[in-house]
Design a protein around this motif. Structure first.
Motif, PDB file in Angstrom:
ATOM      1  N   UNK A  56       0.821  -1.239  -0.003  1.00 55.71           N
ATOM      2  CA  UNK A  56      -0.230   0.017   0.016  1.00 55.71           C
ATOM      3  C   UNK A  56       0.709   1.317  -0.219  1.00 55.71           C
ATOM      4  N   UNK A  57       2.081   1.236   0.568  1.00 59.55           N
ATOM      5  CA  UNK A  57       3.016   2.302   0.521  1.00 59.55           C
ATOM      6  C   UNK A  57       4.313   2.022   0.690  1.00 59.55           C
ATOM      7  N   UNK A  58       5.215   2.805   0.844  1.00 60.77           N
ATOM      8  CA  UNK A  58       6.874   2.612   0.594  1.00 60.77           C
ATOM      9  C   UNK A  58       7.088   1.767   2.082  1.00 60.77           C
ATOM     10  N   UNK A  59       6.497   2.191   2.895  1.00 57.14           N
ATOM     11  CA  UNK A  59       6.863   1.548   4.184  1.00 57.14           C
ATOM     12  C   UNK A  59       6.472   0.002   4.377  1.00 57.14           C
ATOM     13  N   UNK A  60       5.328  -0.313   3.630  1.00 57.60           N
ATOM     14  CA  UNK A  60       4.775  -1.614   3.690  1.00 57.60           C
ATOM     15  C   UNK A  60       5.870  -2.517   2.916  1.00 57.60           C
ATOM     16  N   UNK A  61       6.383  -1.883   1.744  1.00 57.93           N
ATOM     17  CA  UNK A  61       7.330  -2.464   0.721  1.00 57.93           C
ATOM     18  C   UNK A  61       8.486  -2.802   1.453  1.00 57.93           C
ATOM     19  N   UNK A  62       9.101  -1.450   2.236  1.00 58.99           N
ATOM     20  CA  UNK A  62      10.390  -1.856   2.881  1.00 58.99           C
ATOM     21  C   UNK A  62      10.195  -2.859   4.108  1.00 58.99           C
ATOM     22  N   UNK A  63       9.235  -2.916   4.543  1.00 57.09           N
ATOM     23  CA  UNK A  63       8.886  -3.992   5.748  1.00 57.09           C
ATOM     24  C   UNK A  63       8.900  -5.442   5.194  1.00 57.09           C
ATOM     25  N   UNK A  64       8.348  -5.541   4.109  1.00 50.58           N
ATOM     26  CA  UNK A  64       8.379  -6.887   3.181  1.00 50.58           C
ATOM     27  C   UNK A  64       9.775  -7.521   2.906  1.00 50.58           C
ATOM     28  N   UNK A  65      10.643  -6.381   2.677  1.00 49.27           N
ATOM     29  CA  UNK A  65      11.936  -6.795   2.159  1.00 49.27           C
ATOM     30  C   UNK A  65      12.755  -6.904   3.311  1.00 49.27           C
ATOM     31  N   UNK A  66      12.311  -6.100   4.546  1.00 48.91           N
ATOM     32  CA  UNK A  66      13.096  -6.385   5.711  1.00 48.91           C
ATOM     33  C   UNK A  66      12.898  -7.761   6.362  1.00 48.91           C
ATOM     34  N   UNK A  67      11.929  -8.251   6.326  1.00 44.57           N
ATOM     35  CA  UNK A  67      11.472  -9.634   6.661  1.00 44.57           C
ATOM     36  C   UNK A  67      12.023 -10.664   5.810  1.00 44.57           C
ATOM     37  N   UNK A  68      12.019 -10.463   4.641  1.00 48.88           N
ATOM     38  CA  UNK A  68      12.625 -11.593   3.688  1.00 48.88           C
ATOM     39  C   UNK A  68      14.077 -11.608   3.833  1.00 48.88           C
ATOM     40  N   UNK A  69      14.483 -10.237   4.073  1.00 50.38           N
ATOM     41  CA  UNK A  69      16.096 -10.400   4.503  1.00 50.38           C
ATOM     42  C   UNK A  69      16.751 -11.057   5.614  1.00 50.38           C
ATOM     43  N   UNK A  70      15.669 -10.790   6.584  1.00 52.47           N
ATOM     44  CA  UNK A  70      15.882 -11.501   7.920  1.00 52.47           C
ATOM     45  C   UNK A  70      16.086 -12.914   7.732  1.00 52.47           C
ATOM     46  N   UNK A  71      15.191 -13.336   7.066  1.00 53.99           N
ATOM     47  CA  UNK A  71      14.797 -14.704   6.892  1.00 53.99           C
ATOM     48  C   UNK A  71      15.840 -15.463   6.182  1.00 53.99           C
ATOM     49  N   UNK A  72      16.341 -14.628   5.021  1.00 59.05           N
ATOM     50  CA  UNK A  72      17.329 -15.157   4.206  1.00 59.05           C
ATOM     51  C   UNK A  72      18.763 -15.459   5.065  1.00 59.05           C
ATOM     52  N   UNK A  73      18.777 -14.407   5.940  1.00 51.90           N
ATOM     53  CA  UNK A  73      20.192 -14.386   6.834  1.00 51.90           C
ATOM     54  C   UNK A  73      19.933 -15.609   7.794  1.00 51.90           C
ATOM     55  N   UNK A  74      18.572 -15.570   8.481  1.00 46.75           N
ATOM     56  CA  UNK A  74      18.388 -16.876   9.430  1.00 46.75           C
ATOM     57  C   UNK A  74      18.798 -18.112   8.805  1.00 46.75           C
ATOM     58  N   UNK A  75      18.208 -18.357   7.460  1.00 46.55           N
ATOM     59  CA  UNK A  75      18.639 -19.763   6.868  1.00 46.55           C
ATOM     60  C   UNK A  75      20.040 -19.866   6.449  1.00 46.55           C
ATOM     61  N   UNK A  76      20.518 -18.834   6.165  1.00 40.96           N
ATOM     62  CA  UNK A  76      22.030 -18.937   5.931  1.00 40.96           C
ATOM     63  C   UNK A  76      22.883 -19.204   7.085  1.00 40.96           C
ATOM     64  N   UNK A  77      22.630 -18.797   8.124  1.00 37.70           N
ATOM     65  CA  UNK A  77      23.023 -18.859   9.436  1.00 37.70           C
ATOM     66  C   UNK A  77      23.152 -20.522   9.828  1.00 37.70           C
ATOM     67  N   UNK A  78      22.112 -21.023   9.398  1.00 36.92           N
ATOM     68  CA  UNK A  78      21.819 -22.378   9.736  1.00 36.92           C
ATOM     69  C   UNK A  78      22.271 -23.089   8.605  1.00 36.92           C
ATOM     70  N   UNK A  79      22.708 -22.796   7.562  1.00 40.03           N
ATOM     71  CA  UNK A  79      23.215 -23.712   6.518  1.00 40.03           C
ATOM     72  C   UNK A  79      22.277 -24.356   5.673  1.00 40.03           C
ATOM     73  N   UNK A  80      20.978 -23.609   5.716  1.00 43.92           N
ATOM     74  CA  UNK A  80      19.831 -24.211   4.715  1.00 43.92           C
ATOM     75  C   UNK A  80      19.706 -23.128   3.696  1.00 43.92           C
ATOM     76  N   UNK A  81      18.891 -23.640   2.820  1.00 41.51           N
ATOM     77  CA  UNK A  81      18.523 -22.661   1.765  1.00 41.51           C
ATOM     78  C   UNK A  81      16.811 -22.837   1.736  1.00 41.51           C
ATOM     79  N   UNK A  82      16.452 -22.085   0.802  1.00 43.78           N
ATOM     80  CA  UNK A  82      14.805 -22.030   0.625  1.00 43.78           C
ATOM     81  C   UNK A  82      14.540 -23.306  -0.056  1.00 43.78           C
ATOM     82  N   UNK A  83      15.413 -24.090  -0.705  1.00 43.88           N
ATOM     83  CA  UNK A  83      15.114 -25.694  -1.179  1.00 43.88           C
ATOM     84  C   UNK A  83      14.599 -26.266  -0.290  1.00 43.88           C
TER      85      UNK A  83
END
Ligand code: CA
Length: 506
Positions: A320-347
């Motif tokens: 709906x606005x820039x903040x929502x888009x930024x928050x979506x990216x923030x949550x995806x990036x956090x999870x990417x890092x969380x998975x990487x830290x655990x040696x897993x990926x999205x597959x």
């Protein structure tokens, strides 16, 4: 033999799925003249045209992968033939122009339990929070007594639930990510189905002090500790828990349903045990119903980061606005890092069951998953376990694990959940009704006393997505109003709460 049936979802697609129960043998000929070169299981894809090695494979009008070898027209597009594409680059995402707000839908309401804080529950349940796992056995013992001795005397209360979990002791309480489990436990107690009657059972030596789980300003009388020296043994501890419950049952029993606008309703969406029909029948029907709820003023949340990650560009486009888009990216990036830290990926997301159901990878699963979020703007993004501040379609970031997602959505304040499944799961929540939607009629028939809604007729052409969506919308309102009881509640089956704790355990 039945006429071979295929489902193609988008004009640009170069694959379709086999809709016939049991699949189709080689040599089957579709109405448009395509002949299968291989046996293709139900829900699996076949090529609508020759797909040369390296060429894109398209479904939902999007690329789900590239061909590992030449795939001739009519051949089975098996998992091994599909090279998974890279995930969308978060740094390259642009917000775009959000879709227009959906047109209002008037004339609908539900019968709910209004709470002192203004929230509205769909059920009248007594909940007991716990600050540490050590107390779980004692609490279970006490709650058995509450169920058998007290509940029959309070007919307006539908159940009692212990909010037990494995957190509280031996955890890095001040680690940055510890905010997630603590926020979750704090907000769980505020779920609208619990009527604002919070109480906490603690041990006395745990790191997570019980007071942190109460709403701000709650009285100290809402907390008890088993190590309190006043308790001479087990019996008095149990008595004290039963007495705290009795006092709260008195209050809860006076709650009555009243007519409430849809703006008071918060519905969570989830899927589990997905198959190739999830994104064809159940999720599109649920997306249509979700749009109706939002149009009527309601709040709907969808979740499961790893199941939207590969379609995130389609969600930021709906921010709906820039903040929502930024928050979506923030949550995806956090999870990417969380998975990487655990040696897993999205597959790691796609399960063997998903694959035998016809989903070749997480990209295909994500495209079929996000359709349940409907078509309107996304108005807010919640960090795991956080509570919404807006009404409308919300992305609540959670793992895709059914129990963890369910727990986090309860913390985020859902009054009920709708759960789509293709392979089947007897999933349920003790704190909120769960409407289980089958993606195919074979499952709905086999599990006639576990599945609440059959979206299968969409695949056979007996019902449109719109018709099924309206039926599901009405079932959601009936369930929220207590007029319809889902199968999991009739049987009294529920999964344990499962906290998301990305912080260290010591
Ligand atoms: Ca799930």
């Amino acid at each position: 033999m039945a006429q071979p049936r295929a489902i193609k979802l988008h004009d640009a697609d170069n694959v379709a799925i086999v809709a016939n129960a049991g699949g189709l043998p080689a040599g089957s000929i579709f109405a448009d003249g395509i002949e299968l070169r291989d046996r293709v299981p139900m829900g699996h894809k076949f090529a609508l045209a020759d797909i040369p090695a390296g060429a894109p494979i398209r479904r939902y009008g999007a690329v789900i992968g590239h061909a590992r070898a030449d795939i001739p027209r009519g051949a089975w597009v098996a998992e091994k033939l599909v090279i998974m594409p890279e995930a969308p680059d978060l740094a390259a995402l642009t917000k775009g122009t959000p879709p227009a707000a959906l047109p209002p839908l008037e004339g609908y309401s539900f019968e709910g339990f209004r709470n002192p804080d203004g929230s509205v529950g769909t059920r009248n349940v007594l909940a007991v929070s716990t600050s540490v796992q050590c107390v779980a056995g004692t609490l279970d013992f006490a709650l058995q007594r509450v169920r058998t001795e007290l509940l029959p005397r309070y007919p307006n209360v539908s159940g009692v639930v212990g909010l037990t979990h494995t957190y509280g002791c031996g955890v890095a309480i001040d680690a940055p990510d510890a905010v997630i489990p603590i926020r979750t436990l704090h907000n769980l107690a505020r779920n609208p189905n619990f009527g604002g009657q919070a109480m906490v059972v603690g041990l006395g030596c745990e790191k997570l002090i019980p007071e942190r789980l109460l709403p701000d300003g709650a009285p100290a009388a809402d907390v008890m500790r088993l190590q309190d020296e006043a308790f001479l043994g087990f019996g008095p501890m149990v008595e004290a828990i039963v007495e705290m419950c009795r006092q709260r049952l008195e209050v809860l029993d006076r709650r009555r349903r009243e007519t409430c606008p849809i703006s008071d309703l918060v519905v969570g969406l989830q899927c589990g045990g997905s198959d190739a029909f999830s994104g064809v029948t159940a999720n599109p029907a649920l997306g249509f119903a979700a749009d109706l709820l939002v149009r009527a003023g309601g709040t709907v949340m969808f979740s499961e980061v790893t199941e939207v990650r590969d379609a995130i560009h389609l969600l930021t486009a709906r921010a709906a606005d820039e903040q929502v888009a930024a928050d979506l990216v923030r949550e995806m990036a956090w999870y990417d890092a969380y998975l990487a830290r655990g040696g897993a990926d999205r597959s790691a997301n796609t399960t063997p069951g998903n694959k035998s159901g016809g989903l070749v990878n997480i990209v295909e699963k994500a495209l079929g998953s996000i359709v349940k979020s409907g078509t309107g703007p996304i108005v807010e993004v919640l960090a795991p376990g956080a509570r919404p501040t807006k009404r409308g379609m919300i992305f609540a970031a959670t793992p895709a694990s059914d129990f963890i997602c369910g727990t986090l959505q309860l913390a985020s304040g859902i009054g009920l959940q709708v759960f789509t499944t293709g392979r089947g799961t007897p999933y349920g929540l003790a704190a909120a009704p769960v409407i289980k939607v089958a993606t195919n009629s074979a499952l709905a028939k086999r599990w006639h006393d576990l599945i609440d809604f059959d979206a299968g007729p969409i695949a056979t052409g007996e019902q449109t997505i719109e018709e099924a969506g309206w039926d599901l919308f009405r079932l959601i309102l009936d369930t929220a109003s207590g007029r319809s009881i889902p199968w999991s509640d009739r049987w009294g089956i529920a999964n344990a709460l499962a906290l998301f704790n990305p912080a260290p355990v010591t």
